[in-house]
Design a protein around this motif. Structure first.
Motif, PDB file in Angstrom:
ATOM      1  N   MET A 171       4.215  -7.606 -11.448  1.00 43.29           N
ATOM      2  CA  MET A 171       3.356  -8.750 -11.781  1.00 43.29           C
ATOM      3  C   MET A 171       1.881  -8.392 -11.574  1.00 43.29           C
ATOM      4  SD  MET A 171       3.108 -11.803 -12.942  1.00 43.29           S
ATOM      5  CE  MET A 171       4.285 -13.120 -13.057  1.00 43.29           C
ATOM      6  N   LYS A 172       1.048  -8.853 -12.518  1.00 44.19           N
ATOM      7  CA  LYS A 172      -0.396  -8.581 -12.404  1.00 44.19           C
ATOM      8  C   LYS A 172      -1.035  -9.512 -11.382  1.00 44.19           C
ATOM      9  CE  LYS A 172      -0.763  -6.862 -16.937  1.00 44.19           C
ATOM     10  NZ  LYS A 172       0.123  -6.873 -17.927  1.00 44.19           N
ATOM     11  N   ARG A 173      -2.222  -9.106 -10.917  1.00 43.18           N
ATOM     12  CA  ARG A 173      -2.933  -9.936  -9.950  1.00 43.18           C
ATOM     13  C   ARG A 173      -4.224 -10.463 -10.575  1.00 43.18           C
ATOM     14  NH1 ARG A 173      -2.445  -8.470  -4.028  1.00 43.18           N
ATOM     15  NH2 ARG A 173      -1.506 -10.516  -4.073  1.00 43.18           N
ATOM     16  N   TYR A 174      -4.438 -11.771 -10.392  1.00 45.99           N
ATOM     17  CA  TYR A 174      -5.518 -12.488 -11.069  1.00 45.99           C
ATOM     18  C   TYR A 174      -6.564 -12.971 -10.072  1.00 45.99           C
ATOM     19  CZ  TYR A 174      -2.151 -12.554 -14.876  1.00 45.99           C
ATOM     20  OH  TYR A 174      -1.259 -12.184 -15.845  1.00 45.99           O
ATOM     21  N   PHE A 175      -7.807 -12.965 -10.515  1.00 44.77           N
ATOM     22  CA  PHE A 175      -8.935 -13.357  -9.655  1.00 44.77           C
ATOM     23  C   PHE A 175      -9.773 -14.360 -10.444  1.00 44.77           C
ATOM     24  CE2 PHE A 175     -13.199 -12.646  -7.895  1.00 44.77           C
ATOM     25  CZ  PHE A 175     -12.952 -12.481  -6.543  1.00 44.77           C
ATOM     26  N   VAL A 176     -10.021 -15.518  -9.844  1.00 49.43           N
ATOM     27  CA  VAL A 176     -10.764 -16.569 -10.557  1.00 49.43           C
ATOM     28  C   VAL A 176     -12.056 -16.879  -9.814  1.00 49.43           C
ATOM     29  CG1 VAL A 176     -10.664 -18.926 -11.484  1.00 49.43           C
ATOM     30  CG2 VAL A 176      -8.565 -17.574 -11.324  1.00 49.43           C
ATOM     31  N   THR A 177     -13.184 -16.877 -10.534  1.00 51.75           N
ATOM     32  CA  THR A 177     -14.444 -17.343  -9.944  1.00 51.75           C
ATOM     33  C   THR A 177     -14.667 -18.781 -10.410  1.00 51.75           C
ATOM     34  OG1 THR A 177     -15.855 -16.692 -11.797  1.00 51.75           O
ATOM     35  CG2 THR A 177     -15.417 -14.999 -10.114  1.00 51.75           C
ATOM     36  N   GLY A 178     -15.513 -19.503  -9.696  1.00 51.47           N
ATOM     37  CA  GLY A 178     -15.827 -20.875 -10.112  1.00 51.47           C
ATOM     38  C   GLY A 178     -14.610 -21.783 -10.095  1.00 51.47           C
TER      39      GLY A 178
ATOM     40  N   ASP B 283      -6.115  -7.102 -11.085  1.00 51.67           N
ATOM     41  CA  ASP B 283      -6.007  -6.530 -12.433  1.00 51.67           C
ATOM     42  C   ASP B 283      -6.888  -7.285 -13.436  1.00 51.67           C
ATOM     43  OD1 ASP B 283      -3.735  -4.611 -11.983  1.00 51.67           O
ATOM     44  OD2 ASP B 283      -2.759  -6.472 -11.359  1.00 51.67           O
ATOM     45  N   ILE B 284      -6.860  -8.627 -13.341  1.00 49.41           N
ATOM     46  CA  ILE B 284      -7.517  -9.445 -14.376  1.00 49.41           C
ATOM     47  C   ILE B 284      -8.443 -10.471 -13.729  1.00 49.41           C
ATOM     48  CG2 ILE B 284      -7.100 -11.111 -16.251  1.00 49.41           C
ATOM     49  CD1 ILE B 284      -4.512  -9.636 -16.852  1.00 49.41           C
ATOM     50  N   ILE B 285      -9.681 -10.551 -14.233  1.00 48.27           N
ATOM     51  CA  ILE B 285     -10.629 -11.560 -13.723  1.00 48.27           C
ATOM     52  C   ILE B 285     -10.789 -12.676 -14.753  1.00 48.27           C
ATOM     53  CG2 ILE B 285     -13.003 -12.011 -12.944  1.00 48.27           C
ATOM     54  CD1 ILE B 285     -13.299  -9.153 -12.163  1.00 48.27           C
ATOM     55  N   LEU B 286     -10.759 -13.921 -14.280  1.00 50.13           N
ATOM     56  CA  LEU B 286     -11.140 -15.066 -15.106  1.00 50.13           C
ATOM     57  C   LEU B 286     -12.438 -15.585 -14.492  1.00 50.13           C
ATOM     58  CD1 LEU B 286      -7.841 -14.956 -15.153  1.00 50.13           C
ATOM     59  CD2 LEU B 286      -8.093 -17.116 -16.334  1.00 50.13           C
ATOM     60  N   HIS B 287     -13.539 -15.288 -15.171  1.00 46.19           N
ATOM     61  CA  HIS B 287     -14.861 -15.566 -14.587  1.00 46.19           C
ATOM     62  C   HIS B 287     -15.380 -16.923 -15.064  1.00 46.19           C
ATOM     63  CE1 HIS B 287     -18.853 -15.166 -13.152  1.00 46.19           C
ATOM     64  NE2 HIS B 287     -19.394 -14.966 -14.327  1.00 46.19           N
ATOM     65  N   ASN B 288     -15.065 -17.968 -14.298  1.00 44.40           N
ATOM     66  CA  ASN B 288     -15.435 -19.318 -14.718  1.00 44.40           C
ATOM     67  C   ASN B 288     -16.734 -19.823 -14.101  1.00 44.40           C
ATOM     68  OD1 ASN B 288     -13.260 -19.540 -16.343  1.00 44.40           O
ATOM     69  ND2 ASN B 288     -12.232 -21.165 -15.229  1.00 44.40           N
ATOM     70  N   ALA B 289     -17.270 -19.114 -13.104  1.00 46.21           N
ATOM     71  CA  ALA B 289     -18.483 -19.620 -12.437  1.00 46.21           C
ATOM     72  C   ALA B 289     -19.638 -19.664 -13.426  1.00 46.21           C
ATOM     73  CB  ALA B 289     -18.839 -18.702 -11.265  1.00 46.21           C
TER      74      ALA B 289
ATOM     75  N   GLY C  67       2.673 -17.070 -10.081  1.00 44.64           N
ATOM     76  CA  GLY C  67       3.122 -16.975  -8.683  1.00 44.64           C
ATOM     77  C   GLY C  67       1.931 -16.998  -7.737  1.00 44.64           C
ATOM     78  N   LYS C  68       2.065 -17.748  -6.643  1.00 40.67           N
ATOM     79  CA  LYS C  68       0.875 -17.968  -5.813  1.00 40.67           C
ATOM     80  C   LYS C  68       0.397 -16.714  -5.093  1.00 40.67           C
ATOM     81  CE  LYS C  68       2.693 -19.968  -1.644  1.00 40.67           C
ATOM     82  NZ  LYS C  68       3.273 -21.098  -1.052  1.00 40.67           N
ATOM     83  N   GLU C  69       1.285 -15.725  -4.928  1.00 41.50           N
ATOM     84  CA  GLU C  69       0.860 -14.481  -4.276  1.00 41.50           C
ATOM     85  C   GLU C  69       0.026 -13.616  -5.217  1.00 41.50           C
ATOM     86  OE1 GLU C  69       3.793 -15.510  -5.110  1.00 41.50           O
ATOM     87  OE2 GLU C  69       4.832 -13.940  -6.216  1.00 41.50           O
ATOM     88  N   ASN C  70      -0.030 -13.980  -6.512  1.00 42.55           N
ATOM     89  CA  ASN C  70      -0.741 -13.148  -7.494  1.00 42.55           C
ATOM     90  C   ASN C  70      -2.051 -13.753  -7.982  1.00 42.55           C
ATOM     91  OD1 ASN C  70       1.275 -11.106  -7.594  1.00 42.55           O
ATOM     92  ND2 ASN C  70       2.568 -12.567  -8.691  1.00 42.55           N
ATOM     93  N   VAL C  71      -2.462 -14.870  -7.376  1.00 41.62           N
ATOM     94  CA  VAL C  71      -3.684 -15.543  -7.830  1.00 41.62           C
ATOM     95  C   VAL C  71      -4.652 -15.694  -6.658  1.00 41.62           C
ATOM     96  CG1 VAL C  71      -4.615 -17.680  -8.837  1.00 41.62           C
ATOM     97  CG2 VAL C  71      -2.365 -16.834  -9.568  1.00 41.62           C
ATOM     98  N   VAL C  72      -5.874 -15.191  -6.833  1.00 39.48           N
ATOM     99  CA  VAL C  72      -6.904 -15.351  -5.798  1.00 39.48           C
ATOM    100  C   VAL C  72      -7.992 -16.242  -6.376  1.00 39.48           C
ATOM    101  CG1 VAL C  72      -8.597 -14.171  -4.344  1.00 39.48           C
ATOM    102  CG2 VAL C  72      -6.394 -13.064  -4.862  1.00 39.48           C
TER     103      VAL C  72
ATOM    104  N   ARG D 230     -15.904  -2.833 -14.830  1.00 34.91           N
ATOM    105  CA  ARG D 230     -16.032  -1.460 -15.360  1.00 34.91           C
ATOM    106  C   ARG D 230     -15.822  -0.424 -14.254  1.00 34.91           C
ATOM    107  NH1 ARG D 230     -19.529   2.631 -15.378  1.00 34.91           N
ATOM    108  NH2 ARG D 230     -21.060   1.521 -14.120  1.00 34.91           N
ATOM    109  N   GLU D 231     -16.552  -0.596 -13.142  1.00 33.03           N
ATOM    110  CA  GLU D 231     -16.496   0.433 -12.091  1.00 33.03           C
ATOM    111  C   GLU D 231     -15.112   0.555 -11.486  1.00 33.03           C
ATOM    112  OE1 GLU D 231     -19.393   0.249  -9.032  1.00 33.03           O
ATOM    113  OE2 GLU D 231     -21.049   0.248 -10.453  1.00 33.03           O
ATOM    114  N   LEU D 232     -14.444  -0.582 -11.297  1.00 35.61           N
ATOM    115  CA  LEU D 232     -13.121  -0.546 -10.666  1.00 35.61           C
ATOM    116  C   LEU D 232     -12.017  -0.343 -11.694  1.00 35.61           C
ATOM    117  CD1 LEU D 232     -13.634  -3.494  -8.121  1.00 35.61           C
ATOM    118  CD2 LEU D 232     -13.762  -1.040  -7.647  1.00 35.61           C
ATOM    119  N   ASN D 233     -12.433  -0.238 -12.956  1.00 39.21           N
ATOM    120  CA  ASN D 233     -11.495   0.034 -14.038  1.00 39.21           C
ATOM    121  C   ASN D 233     -10.376  -1.022 -14.106  1.00 39.21           C
ATOM    122  OD1 ASN D 233     -10.690   1.482 -16.209  1.00 39.21           O
ATOM    123  ND2 ASN D 233      -9.608   3.079 -15.042  1.00 39.21           N
ATOM    124  N   LEU D 234     -10.764  -2.295 -14.016  1.00 39.82           N
ATOM    125  CA  LEU D 234      -9.773  -3.375 -14.033  1.00 39.82           C
ATOM    126  C   LEU D 234      -9.213  -3.540 -15.447  1.00 39.82           C
ATOM    127  CD1 LEU D 234     -11.427  -6.079 -11.742  1.00 39.82           C
ATOM    128  CD2 LEU D 234     -10.232  -3.979 -11.129  1.00 39.82           C
TER     129      LEU D 234
END
Ligand code: AKB
Length: 318
Positions: free
Chosen positions: A1-8, A70-76, A26-31, A106-110
């Protein structure tokens, strides 16, 4: 499972997006991150939450590494009306914050960066009826300019570095929760005020037509795009829409359920913003490239909003 990161995560969309993501991934995969302290809703859902200001480039990177994202959702983002009141803040959050996220990706090659754009990326020189996906973009608000920056920088990084950037031009998003700082917010406030006071003074003129979508369609379009196979995408930024209406048309639709409801009009600076935006959008590129298909038409939206706001306020309108 991929891991997701949400801003805003505390924005109007984030508050519905986070619970939907917990269920989907899954709640363990969302920050979830945001500038404020964790709220009771997120606490109750046991969300992994961190305070983060997107201007803090080290804080951002540390969390991305710590959670192996792995994946960013940049909502801020600072929205259109707030941005006009404080363009300097909008510049810091919307331009510098986005740049931090883009560079970290880019730097972290996400694997992917999803960052929403908006109808605000268009402007008065755009064809405003059935606005094409690829057209003139000369916005006149700081928020709109920042969204053109997001789209162009994302596309540039895609070509130059192969960064998997994706974006949606959200119209006004409708949900039975209190919005803040936007020009399309009038539609939500109208429903709140109709139920509470049977009247609403609208900050736009009665005849300004704008595109909208229901929150469930907004979330559907977001998941559909981030999960779409890369080789199907010819574009990186897409128009999406569910319906278009004017304040007067909304008032008339509310009156069918609350006959005493009165909408009056006192246009302020937001009227000029709204007039510079599309009245309707051509979303055929999204339909063709990743099968976008909205589910909520205008009539269904009005009932859903009235029922939702009525439940939220604990006041019946029937
Ligand atoms: C706003 O009104 O600023 C936002 C948007 C259309 O992006 N809702």
């Amino acid at each position: 499972m991929k891991r997701y990161f949400v801003t805003g995560s505390y924005g109007q969309i984030g508050m519905d997006l986070i619970p939907a993501m917990l269920e989907r991934y899954g709640k363990e995969n969302v920050v979830a991150t945001g500038r404020k302290k964790i709220n009771p809703t997120f606490k109750e859902l046991d969300v992994i939450y961190h305070r983060l200001d997107v201007r803090d480039h080290y804080g951002l990177r540390n969390l991305l590494v710590e959670y192996d994202i792995d994946i960013i959702l940049h909502n801020a983002s600072v929205l259109s009306a707030t941005g006009e009141k404080n363009p300097q803040l909008a510049h810091e959050i919307n331009f510098e914050g986005f740049y931090n996220v883009l560079e970290a990706t880019r730097e972290l090659n996400l694997e992917q960066l999803f960052a929403p754009s908006s109808i605000a990326a268009f402007g008065p020189t755009t064809p405003l009826v059935n606005t094409p996906n690829d057209t003139i973009m000369q916005p006149t608000t700081i928020y709109g300019i920042s969204k053109v920056y997001v789209e162009l920088m994302g596309e540039y990084y895609n070509k130059k570095y192969g960064l998997n950037f994706r974006s949606l031009r959200y119209p006004g998003v409708l949900a039975p929760s209190e919005p803040g700082g936007g020009t399309t917010d009038f539609a939500i406030w109208a429903v709140f005020e109709a139920i509470k006071n049977k009247k609403y003074e609208c900050f736009l003129s009665k005849d300004v037509r704008l595109p909208f979508m229901m929150m469930s369609d907004c979330l559907k379009s977001t998941f559909d795009l981030i999960e779409a196979p890369d080789d199907k995408l010819k574009h990186r930024s897409f128009n999406v829409t569910g319906m278009s209406f004017t304040p007067e048309e909304l008032a008339n639709a509310i009156k069918e359920y609350i006959p005493e409801f009165e909408m009056t009009y006192k246009p302020d600076f937001r009227d000029a913003i709204a007039r510079s935006w599309p009245q309707s959008l051509d979303d055929s590129a999204a339909r063709e490239e990743w099968d976008w298909n909205p589910e909520f038409p205008f009539d269904k939206m009005v009932i859903e909003m009235l029922d939702g706001v009525s439940e939220k306020l604990g006041i019946s309108y029937k």
